[in-house]
Design an enzyme around this catalytic site. Structure first.
Site, PDB file in Angstrom:
ATOM      1  N   VAL A   1      57.222   2.672   7.342  1.00 20.43           N
ATOM      2  CA  VAL A   1      55.738   2.793   7.257  1.00 20.43           C
ATOM      3  C   VAL A   1      55.134   2.301   8.605  1.00 20.43           C
ATOM      4  CG1 VAL A   1      53.969   1.330   5.978  1.00 20.43           C
ATOM      5  CG2 VAL A   1      55.752   1.847   4.738  1.00 20.43           C
TER       6      VAL A   1
ATOM      7  N   SER B   1      45.920  -6.317  12.040  1.00 21.12           N
ATOM      8  CA  SER B   1      45.028  -6.421  10.856  1.00 21.12           C
ATOM      9  C   SER B   1      44.999  -5.305   9.880  1.00 21.12           C
ATOM     10  CB  SER B   1      43.649  -6.649  11.243  1.00 21.12           C
ATOM     11  OG  SER B   1      43.558  -7.858  11.988  1.00 21.12           O
TER      12      SER B   1
ATOM     13  N   TYR C   1      57.605   6.057  21.389  1.00 20.47           N
ATOM     14  CA  TYR C   1      58.439   6.319  20.145  1.00 20.47           C
ATOM     15  C   TYR C   1      59.491   7.353  20.367  1.00 20.47           C
ATOM     16  CZ  TYR C   1      54.402   3.427  18.006  1.00 20.47           C
ATOM     17  OH  TYR C   1      53.746   2.733  17.853  1.00 20.47           O
TER      18      TYR C   1
ATOM     19  N   TYR D   1      60.247  -3.711  12.455  1.00 17.50           N
ATOM     20  CA  TYR D   1      59.239  -4.674  11.925  1.00 17.50           C
ATOM     21  C   TYR D   1      58.692  -4.157  10.498  1.00 17.50           C
ATOM     22  CZ  TYR D   1      54.662  -7.178  11.401  1.00 17.50           C
ATOM     23  OH  TYR D   1      53.620  -7.595  11.116  1.00 17.50           O
TER      24      TYR D   1
ATOM     25  N   ARG E   1      51.326   5.783  22.910  1.00 20.55           N
ATOM     26  CA  ARG E   1      52.577   5.081  22.036  1.00 20.55           C
ATOM     27  C   ARG E   1      53.375   6.456  21.469  1.00 20.55           C
ATOM     28  NH1 ARG E   1      48.030   2.838  19.822  1.00 20.55           N
ATOM     29  NH2 ARG E   1      48.202   3.946  17.807  1.00 20.55           N
TER      30      ARG E   1
END
Length: 234
Positions: A90, A226, A63, A85, A59
């Site tokens: 954060v 989650s 990025y 998003y 990831r």
């Protein structure tokens, strides 16, 4: 740099909306098609960054590619906006890195706040973080670095659905959930009940709220979005 909030469209601030509409180049990394389509309605020049994700690619590599694509537009002289998003600062390495690189190269870059998952969690679960204190960690770092915590206060663990996985996957299965549960049970006790929280990204439906004794947490079905909330010990 702006955030779109967690719920599609309804949590975008007026300040963020003004930047979205006025941008000459608008890039976005959002979690659902509804928000993506809405961004294109607000600004026909909207471009998704989702095509940079590849199965099995770290990831962090994704990025970095996002940052380079956005900065290319900035360097070309376009008034550029990146919409992410939730809160753009954060659990959003690309957001912070884009601002840092732009400023280091002499460009003016600002990050506008957005509604984060934690903001929604406090509201939906009726939590005042000042009442007992809240310790907030990214789940994988919390586990791998054996972060200290105080069981007299609550713990919020971000990205528990991505636990133990640094690569992009089309579907995730948390790795090390048994170790995470055991680590929390050391302080809170195995019967202490934690909450798995997930807010739908679109529609007006209620959030997913499931209580699990820490001893049974490894049995839970955990989505990629989650968040785990562990209330303070009595």
């Amino acid at each position: 740099m702006v955030g779109t909030g967690i719920r599609a469209v309804s949590q975008v601030t007026p300040e963020a909306l003004a930047r979205i509409r006025s941008a000459e180049r608008l890039f976005h990394g959002v979690a659902d098609r509804v928000t993506s389509d809405w961004l294109r309605e607000m600004n026909p020049r909207a471009e998704t960054l989702s095509d940079l994700y590849r199965e099995g690619v770290p990831r962090r590599t994704v990025y970095d590619a996002m940052v380079e694509r956005v900065l290319a537009a900035v360097r070309a002289g376009a008034q550029t906006c990146l919409a992410l998003y939730g809160h753009p600062g954060v659990c959003a390495r690309a957001g912070h890195e884009a601002v840092r690189v732009a400023r280091s190269e002499g460009y003016r870059a600002v990050m506008l706040p957005g509604v984060s998952c934690e903001d929604c969690l406090f509201a939906d679960l009726g939590i005042d973080p000042a009442a007992h204190g809240v310790q907030s960690h990214e789940a994988t770092l919390f586990l791998e670095r054996e972060m200290a915590y105080d069981a007299r206060a609550a713990v919020v663990l971000w990205q528990v659905g991505l636990l133990g996985d640094a690569d992009y996957r089309a579907s995730y299965r948390p790795r090390g959930l048994d170790r995470l549960a055991a680590r929390l049970a050391d302080g809170y006790g195995p019967s202490h009940r934690a909450v798995l929280y997930e807010l739908p990204t679109y529609g007006g439906g209620p959030p997913l709220v499931e209580e699990w004794p820490l001893a049974e947490l490894p049995k839970a079905q955990i989505g990629w979005a989650s968040t785990l909330y562990v209330p303070p010990r009595a």
